[in-house]
Design a protein around this motif. Structure first.
Motif, PDB file in Angstrom:
ATOM      1  N   LYS A 149       0.837  -1.205   0.000  1.00 34.29           N
ATOM      2  CA  LYS A 149       0.000   0.000   0.000  1.00 34.29           C
ATOM      3  C   LYS A 149       0.867   1.248   0.000  1.00 34.29           C
ATOM      4  O   LYS A 149       0.577   2.224  -0.716  1.00 34.29           O
ATOM      5  N   ASP A 150       1.936   1.238   0.798  1.00 34.49           N
ATOM      6  CA  ASP A 150       2.838   2.376   0.846  1.00 34.49           C
ATOM      7  C   ASP A 150       3.506   2.605  -0.507  1.00 34.49           C
ATOM      8  O   ASP A 150       3.629   3.744  -0.976  1.00 34.49           O
ATOM      9  N   GLU A 151       3.957   1.525  -1.141  1.00 36.20           N
ATOM     10  CA  GLU A 151       4.637   1.661  -2.425  1.00 36.20           C
ATOM     11  C   GLU A 151       3.689   2.200  -3.489  1.00 36.20           C
ATOM     12  O   GLU A 151       4.088   2.981  -4.356  1.00 36.20           O
ATOM     13  N   LYS A 152       2.432   1.803  -3.431  1.00 36.60           N
ATOM     14  CA  LYS A 152       1.446   2.336  -4.376  1.00 36.60           C
ATOM     15  C   LYS A 152       1.306   3.848  -4.197  1.00 36.60           C
ATOM     16  O   LYS A 152       1.236   4.598  -5.185  1.00 36.60           O
ATOM     17  N   ALA A 153       1.286   4.277  -2.946  1.00 36.94           N
ATOM     18  CA  ALA A 153       1.190   5.717  -2.676  1.00 36.94           C
ATOM     19  C   ALA A 153       2.425   6.448  -3.179  1.00 36.94           C
ATOM     20  O   ALA A 153       2.337   7.550  -3.730  1.00 36.94           O
ATOM     21  N   HIS A 154       3.608   5.821  -3.008  1.00 36.56           N
ATOM     22  CA  HIS A 154       4.830   6.435  -3.501  1.00 36.56           C
ATOM     23  C   HIS A 154       4.828   6.535  -5.023  1.00 36.56           C
ATOM     24  O   HIS A 154       5.271   7.539  -5.590  1.00 36.56           O
ATOM     25  N   GLU A 155       4.346   5.495  -5.676  1.00 36.53           N
ATOM     26  CA  GLU A 155       4.303   5.512  -7.134  1.00 36.53           C
ATOM     27  C   GLU A 155       3.380   6.618  -7.622  1.00 36.53           C
ATOM     28  O   GLU A 155       3.691   7.322  -8.593  1.00 36.53           O
ATOM     29  N   GLU A 156       2.246   6.792  -6.953  1.00 41.62           N
ATOM     30  CA  GLU A 156       1.329   7.870  -7.318  1.00 41.62           C
ATOM     31  C   GLU A 156       2.006   9.228  -7.122  1.00 41.62           C
ATOM     32  O   GLU A 156       1.826  10.143  -7.941  1.00 41.62           O
ATOM     33  N   ALA A 157       2.773   9.358  -6.038  1.00 42.13           N
ATOM     34  CA  ALA A 157       3.484  10.613  -5.778  1.00 42.13           C
ATOM     35  C   ALA A 157       4.534  10.875  -6.846  1.00 42.13           C
ATOM     36  O   ALA A 157       4.705  12.012  -7.310  1.00 42.13           O
ATOM     37  N   ARG A 158       5.263   9.813  -7.253  1.00 45.39           N
ATOM     38  CA  ARG A 158       6.277   9.979  -8.290  1.00 45.39           C
ATOM     39  C   ARG A 158       5.644  10.428  -9.601  1.00 45.39           C
ATOM     40  O   ARG A 158       6.144  11.334 -10.274  1.00 45.39           O
ATOM     41  N   GLU A 159       4.537   9.793  -9.966  1.00 38.84           N
ATOM     42  CA  GLU A 159       3.871  10.146 -11.211  1.00 38.84           C
ATOM     43  C   GLU A 159       3.330  11.564 -11.155  1.00 38.84           C
ATOM     44  O   GLU A 159       3.324  12.284 -12.157  1.00 38.84           O
ATOM     45  N   PHE A 160       2.868  11.962  -9.965  1.00 37.88           N
ATOM     46  CA  PHE A 160       2.352  13.321  -9.785  1.00 37.88           C
ATOM     47  C   PHE A 160       3.442  14.346 -10.075  1.00 37.88           C
ATOM     48  O   PHE A 160       3.237  15.313 -10.824  1.00 37.88           O
ATOM     49  N   VAL A 161       4.624  14.149  -9.481  1.00 35.94           N
ATOM     50  CA  VAL A 161       5.708  15.106  -9.671  1.00 35.94           C
ATOM     51  C   VAL A 161       6.164  15.125 -11.123  1.00 35.94           C
ATOM     52  O   VAL A 161       6.449  16.187 -11.690  1.00 35.94           O
ATOM     53  N   LYS A 162       6.215  13.937 -11.760  1.00 37.01           N
ATOM     54  CA  LYS A 162       6.607  13.884 -13.168  1.00 37.01           C
ATOM     55  C   LYS A 162       5.635  14.667 -14.041  1.00 37.01           C
ATOM     56  O   LYS A 162       6.024  15.302 -15.028  1.00 37.01           O
ATOM     57  N   GLU A 163       4.352  14.615 -13.694  1.00 37.28           N
ATOM     58  CA  GLU A 163       3.350  15.275 -14.521  1.00 37.28           C
ATOM     59  C   GLU A 163       3.452  16.797 -14.458  1.00 37.28           C
ATOM     60  O   GLU A 163       2.975  17.500 -15.350  1.00 37.28           O
ATOM     61  N   VAL A 164       4.076  17.307 -13.412  1.00 33.54           N
ATOM     62  CA  VAL A 164       4.260  18.755 -13.300  1.00 33.54           C
ATOM     63  C   VAL A 164       4.964  19.295 -14.543  1.00 33.54           C
ATOM     64  O   VAL A 164       4.632  20.374 -15.050  1.00 33.54           O
ATOM     65  N   ALA A 165       5.950  18.536 -15.052  1.00 27.88           N
ATOM     66  CA  ALA A 165       6.718  18.992 -16.211  1.00 27.88           C
ATOM     67  C   ALA A 165       5.840  19.161 -17.443  1.00 27.88           C
ATOM     68  O   ALA A 165       6.170  19.948 -18.338  1.00 27.88           O
ATOM     69  N   ASP A 166       4.737  18.426 -17.517  1.00 30.73           N
ATOM     70  CA  ASP A 166       3.854  18.496 -18.679  1.00 30.73           C
ATOM     71  C   ASP A 166       2.692  19.462 -18.490  1.00 30.73           C
ATOM     72  O   ASP A 166       2.100  19.919 -19.473  1.00 30.73           O
ATOM     73  N   ALA A 167       2.344  19.766 -17.245  1.00 31.64           N
ATOM     74  CA  ALA A 167       1.112  20.493 -16.962  1.00 31.64           C
ATOM     75  C   ALA A 167       1.277  22.009 -16.974  1.00 31.64           C
ATOM     76  O   ALA A 167       0.277  22.728 -17.002  1.00 31.64           O
ATOM     77  N   PHE A 168       2.527  22.506 -16.992  1.00 35.77           N
ATOM     78  CA  PHE A 168       2.756  23.942 -16.867  1.00 35.77           C
ATOM     79  C   PHE A 168       3.543  24.503 -18.034  1.00 35.77           C
ATOM     80  O   PHE A 168       4.349  23.808 -18.659  1.00 35.77           O
ATOM     81  N   ASN A 169       3.308  25.756 -18.309  1.00 35.77           N
ATOM     82  CA  ASN A 169       4.197  26.552 -19.147  1.00 35.77           C
ATOM     83  C   ASN A 169       5.187  27.234 -18.221  1.00 35.77           C
ATOM     84  O   ASN A 169       4.791  27.978 -17.309  1.00 35.77           O
ATOM     85  N   PHE A 170       6.480  26.970 -18.420  1.00 36.10           N
ATOM     86  CA  PHE A 170       7.509  27.478 -17.519  1.00 36.10           C
ATOM     87  C   PHE A 170       8.284  28.634 -18.142  1.00 36.10           C
ATOM     88  O   PHE A 170       8.496  28.670 -19.359  1.00 36.10           O
TER      89      PHE A 170
END
Length: 307
Positions: A149-170
């Motif tokens: 369960k913890d690893e699933k939460a970590h994977e979701e967190a990793r994917e969340f941070v990765k998506e930041v690069a795609d979701a914004f104009n920097f």
């Protein structure tokens, strides 16, 4: 509103912060390979802000593992404001943050700058004792399920941070130097029409702000964010109003790990659709201690011996 509800709101807001997505996870994650080679002091600065964010996501793993070797103290000052922004009441709480069998746990030690009354202190100790007994006696199967369960939460967190690069104009802003460390400074605005992929990524389309990122460690050092639309979250109906402001800092400890230093949140929230709260919350962190009989703790700009 109780301190518990305040902290739920604060933590939910922090989870929407791009580079704090993995903060608060309890079990050390499985390492992943960085998408780019580690930075070195002699490496030329990058110019692509999206690539900088991707490197931050890749380097999160190592920092997160090292976090689990530290305990520290948290102080929370919560000010309830009226409709004119004037302070109606102030509540202060202090907590010990510790790791127990791989889980990050907090124990309240004071309220309004006074030690907890004996009964409340006993309840806090009982909470810790129950958790220790629970994990000490858990079966292999129970532990495996908890880690899964913890690893699933970590994977979701990793994917969340990765998506930041795609979701914004920097936009790259002029670099800055803080405590002798060179920092990238990046301004981010959500991309118009972006469709979030992850279940938590819906927050990204409703945030804008500025990030300061260490050029050598690829670790966020400061973040200054603002909500540009209402954000709904939680198991109960709760909304963060447009204009909620969040500022956060981390500090490098023992020249090996980045740990929280400050979170400041001006929170306009509506809970259960019937009552509004306007809250100013400041969380500060200190007294970082590495596990071990004797530890020397050093922080940017200061040093102290810990027993």
């Amino acid at each position: 509103m109780t301190v518990t509800i305040h902290r739920i709101l604060v933590l939910a807001a922090v989870l929407s912060l791009p580079l704090l997505g993995a903060f608060g996870q309890d079990q050390a994650p499985t390492p992943i390979e960085p998408s780019s080679p580690p930075a070195s002091a002699s490496a030329p600065p990058l110019t692509d802000p999206a690539e900088i964010i991707r490197r931050v996501a890749a380097h999160e793993e190592e920092n997160q593992k090292k976090r689990h070797n530290y305990t520290y103290e948290e102080k929370v000052i919560e000010k309830k404001l009226d409709g004119h922004g004037e302070v109606k009441s102030t509540e202060t709480s202090a907590f010990d943050i510790m790791m127990i069998y791989g889980e990050q746990v907090e124990r309240q030690v004071s309220k309004d700058d006074k030690p907890l009354p004996p009964k409340e202190a006993a309840k806090e100790e009982e909470k810790i004792d129950k958790l220790i007994a629970k994990y000490k006696n858990e079966s292999d199967d129970q532990r495996a399920k908890r880690l899964e369960k913890d690893e699933k939460a970590h994977e979701e967190a990793r994917e969340f941070v990765k998506e930041v690069a795609d979701a914004f104009n920097f936009t790259m802003l002029p670099p800055e130097t803080v405590d002798g460390r060179a920092l990238y400074v990046i301004q981010g605005e959500p991309k118009p029409g972006y469709e979030p992929r992850g279940k938590n990524a819906k927050f990204l389309t409703k945030l804008r702000g500025k990030l300061w990122i260490d050029q050598n460690d690829y670790r966020w050092v400061k973040a200054d964010l603002e909500t540009i639309d209402t954000i709904s979250f939680g198991w109960f109906v709760a909304r963060l109003h447009e204009g909620t402001h969040l500022y956060a800092e981390e500090t490098r400890v023992n020249d090996e790990v980045w740990l929280p230093k400050l979170v400041r949140l001006n929170l306009g929230a509506r809970v259960a659709l019937f009552k509004d709260f306007n809250i100013d919350v400041t969380q500060t962190y200190s007294d970082y201690k590495k596990f071990g009989a004797q530890t020397k703790i050093t922080i940017e700009g200061e040093a102290a011996e810990k027993p």
